[in-house]
Design a protein around this motif. Structure first.
Motif, PDB file in Angstrom:
ATOM      1  N   LEU A   6      16.535  44.848  25.523  1.00 26.62           N
ATOM      2  CA  LEU A   6      16.597  46.303  25.504  1.00 26.62           C
ATOM      3  C   LEU A   6      18.062  46.731  25.527  1.00 26.62           C
ATOM      4  O   LEU A   6      18.755  46.513  26.527  1.00 26.62           O
ATOM      5  N   PRO A   7      18.557  47.317  24.462  1.00 22.41           N
ATOM      6  CA  PRO A   7      19.960  47.748  24.418  1.00 22.41           C
ATOM      7  C   PRO A   7      20.299  48.668  25.591  1.00 22.41           C
ATOM      8  O   PRO A   7      19.578  49.623  25.880  1.00 22.41           O
ATOM      9  N   GLY A   8      21.377  48.344  26.285  1.00 25.11           N
ATOM     10  CA  GLY A   8      21.817  49.150  27.423  1.00 25.11           C
ATOM     11  C   GLY A   8      21.223  48.712  28.741  1.00 25.11           C
ATOM     12  O   GLY A   8      21.615  49.223  29.789  1.00 25.11           O
ATOM     13  N   TRP A   9      20.299  47.747  28.698  1.00 26.61           N
ATOM     14  CA  TRP A   9      19.616  47.313  29.920  1.00 26.61           C
ATOM     15  C   TRP A   9      19.677  45.792  30.050  1.00 26.61           C
ATOM     16  O   TRP A   9      19.673  45.074  29.054  1.00 26.61           O
ATOM     17  N   ASP A  23      20.712  48.971  34.485  1.00 26.53           N
ATOM     18  CA  ASP A  23      21.763  49.363  33.542  1.00 26.53           C
ATOM     19  C   ASP A  23      22.716  48.187  33.313  1.00 26.53           C
ATOM     20  O   ASP A  23      23.075  47.475  34.256  1.00 26.53           O
ATOM     21  N   ASN A  92      18.091  63.634  25.126  1.00 18.94           N
ATOM     22  CA  ASN A  92      18.200  62.197  24.876  1.00 18.94           C
ATOM     23  C   ASN A  92      17.244  61.432  25.788  1.00 18.94           C
ATOM     24  O   ASN A  92      17.336  61.536  27.022  1.00 18.94           O
ATOM     25  N   ASP A  93      16.337  60.700  25.192  1.00 20.44           N
ATOM     26  CA  ASP A  93      15.418  59.877  25.967  1.00 20.44           C
ATOM     27  C   ASP A  93      16.164  58.684  26.560  1.00 20.44           C
ATOM     28  O   ASP A  93      16.949  58.024  25.864  1.00 20.44           O
ATOM     29  N   PRO A  96      13.960  53.212  26.401  1.00 19.70           N
ATOM     30  CA  PRO A  96      14.057  52.657  25.039  1.00 19.70           C
ATOM     31  C   PRO A  96      12.733  52.758  24.285  1.00 19.70           C
ATOM     32  O   PRO A  96      11.653  52.645  24.880  1.00 19.70           O
ATOM     33  N   ASP A  97      12.828  52.950  22.986  1.00 17.34           N
ATOM     34  CA  ASP A  97      11.632  53.075  22.156  1.00 17.34           C
ATOM     35  C   ASP A  97      10.729  51.854  22.257  1.00 17.34           C
ATOM     36  O   ASP A  97       9.499  51.974  22.191  1.00 17.34           O
TER      37      ASP A  97
END
Length: 309
Positions: A6-9, A23, A92-93, A96-97
Motif C-alpha cells: 500500500l503506497p504510503g503505508w 504511515d 482526499n481519501d 488506499p483504493d
C-alpha cells in the motif's frame, strides 16, 4: 498471511483476520498515532486460520463495525477521519483504493489486555460450564436453565487476551482488577454492559437477537479516556439469532449469523485430538465450496437485516 503493498503505508502486524499498517514515515506501531486497520477475508476457527477465505468477508465486517460505531452515539471509539480537505477544497481519501471498503483509519490506543465478553443468553461454552457448576466464569446462575435460555440479566465474563498463538483465558472480575486496576476494571464492565444493552435493543427492533459479544477497549494516549476499539458487534465477535425462529422454538432457533457453519463442519470432518507428534493437532482440512458459500450468505444476511431501513 501476506501483506498488501500500500503506497504510503508500511505493514506492521497481522492477526488471524486483520492486518495493521502504519504511515511509512512512522518508526513502529508503538510510536504511531494512527493505524490503518484492514479486514481480510481470512476465517479462523479453533485458533487456526482456514483455507479458503470467505469472499467479501472483510468488507462485510468493516461495514458492520462502521454501522455500529455510528449507532453508538456518545461512546468514544477509535475512528479518525478517513479523508482530508486541501486548501483548495479538494477532498482526499486517506484509505488506499486497494483496501477501500474493508479498512478503517483508527487512533492508536493503549489497549487493555482484556476481552470484555457480555452474555445475554446461556449458550456455547457458557452452557457447557453451567452444566458443570451452575455458573459461568464464577458468576452464579439460577438452577433449571436450558441451552439457549435468556439470562435473568446480561452478565460480564471477561477473558485475558493471550499472546498470539496462545489461547485466551476466561478470568474473574477480580483478576481484571489485578491486570488493569480497580477503576479501569469497573469502567470496562460498566461500559460493556451499557453498550450491550443498547445494541441488543437496536438488534431486537430489527428482528435479531444479540446473544453475546465481546468488546475491546483501549485508553486514549492523550486524555486517558476509555475508548471502544477494533471491530464491534460483527459476526466474528458476536452471536446473533433470528428472533422469530427463537420465539417459535424451531429446531434452528440457535442457528447463528456467523461462522458456526464452519465450526460445525470442522467438528465433523477434523479430528482435533489427532497429534502430529509435537503434541499439536494437525492442520485443518480445506473448507468445501458449499461451506464457504453458506457462511458468506449468513454474513450477508445479518448485515442486510440490521442495516436496512
Amino acid at each position: 498471511m501476506s501483506a498488501i503493498d500500500l503506497p504510503g503505508w508500511t505493514h506492521a502486524y497481522s492477526g488471524k483476520v486483520r492486518d495493521l499498517y502504519i504511515d511509512e514515515n512512522t518508526r513502529d506501531l508503538a510510536s504511531a498515532d494512527r493505524v490503518l486497520m484492514v479486514a481480510s477475508d481470512r476465517v479462523s476457527a479453533f485458533d487456526f486460520v482456514l483455507s479458503p477465505g470467505i469472499p467479501g468477508k472483510g468488507e462485510l465486517l468493516t461495514t458492520l463495525s462502521l454501522w455500529w460505531f455510528d449507532q453508538l452515539t456518545g461512546v468514544p471509539n477509535h475512528l479518525v477521519a478517513d479523508h482530508e480537505i486541501s486548501d483548495d477544497g479538494t477532498v482526499n481519501d486517506l484509505i488506499p483504493d486497494a483496501v477501500a471498503g474493508r479498512a478503517m483509519l483508527a487512533r492508536t490506543l493503549d489497549m487493555f489486555p482484556i476481552e470484555c465478553v457480555v452474555r445475554g443468553y446461556l449458550v456455547g461454552s457458557g452452557w457447557a460450564e453451567y452444566q458443570r457448576s451452575q455458573s459461568v466464569c464464577d458468576v452464579p446462575l439460577p438452577a433449571g436453565l436450558r441451552n439457549g435460555d435468556r439470562l435473568p440479566e446480561p452478565i460480564y465474563t471477561p477473558a485475558w487476551k493471550a499472546p498470539m498463538g496462545e489461547h485466551d483465558e476466561n478470568i474473574s472480575f477480580e483478576r481484571t482488577v489485578d491486570l488493569v486496576g480497580a477503576d479501569a476494571a469497573e469502567a470496562l464492565r460498566s461500559l460493556s454492559l451499557e453498550v450491550f444493552s443498547r445494541a441488543s435493543a437496536i438488534a431486537e427492533a430489527r428482528g435479531v437477537i444479540l446473544a453475546d459479544t465481546k468488546f475491546e477497549f483501549g485508553a486514549n494516549r492523550n486524555s486517558g479516556v476509555i475508548t471502544l476499539a477494533d471491530e464491534v458487534l460483527t459476526s466474528d465477535s458476536s452471536r446473533y439469532w433470528d428472533a422469530e425462529l427463537y420465539a417459535a422454538g424451531d429446531d434452528d432457533r440457535l442457528a447463528s449469523f456467523d461462522k458456526q457453519i464452519v465450526r460445525d463442519w470442522l467438528s465433523e470432518h477434523w479430528d482435533r485430538s489427532a497429534s502430529t507428534g509435537s503434541g499439536q493437532a494437525g492442520p485443518p482440512p480445506e473448507l468445501p465450496q458449499e461451506i464457504v458459500e453458506q457462511t458468506a450468505a449468513r454474513y450477508r444476511e445479518l448485515i442486510e437485516r440490521l442495516t436496512r431501513s
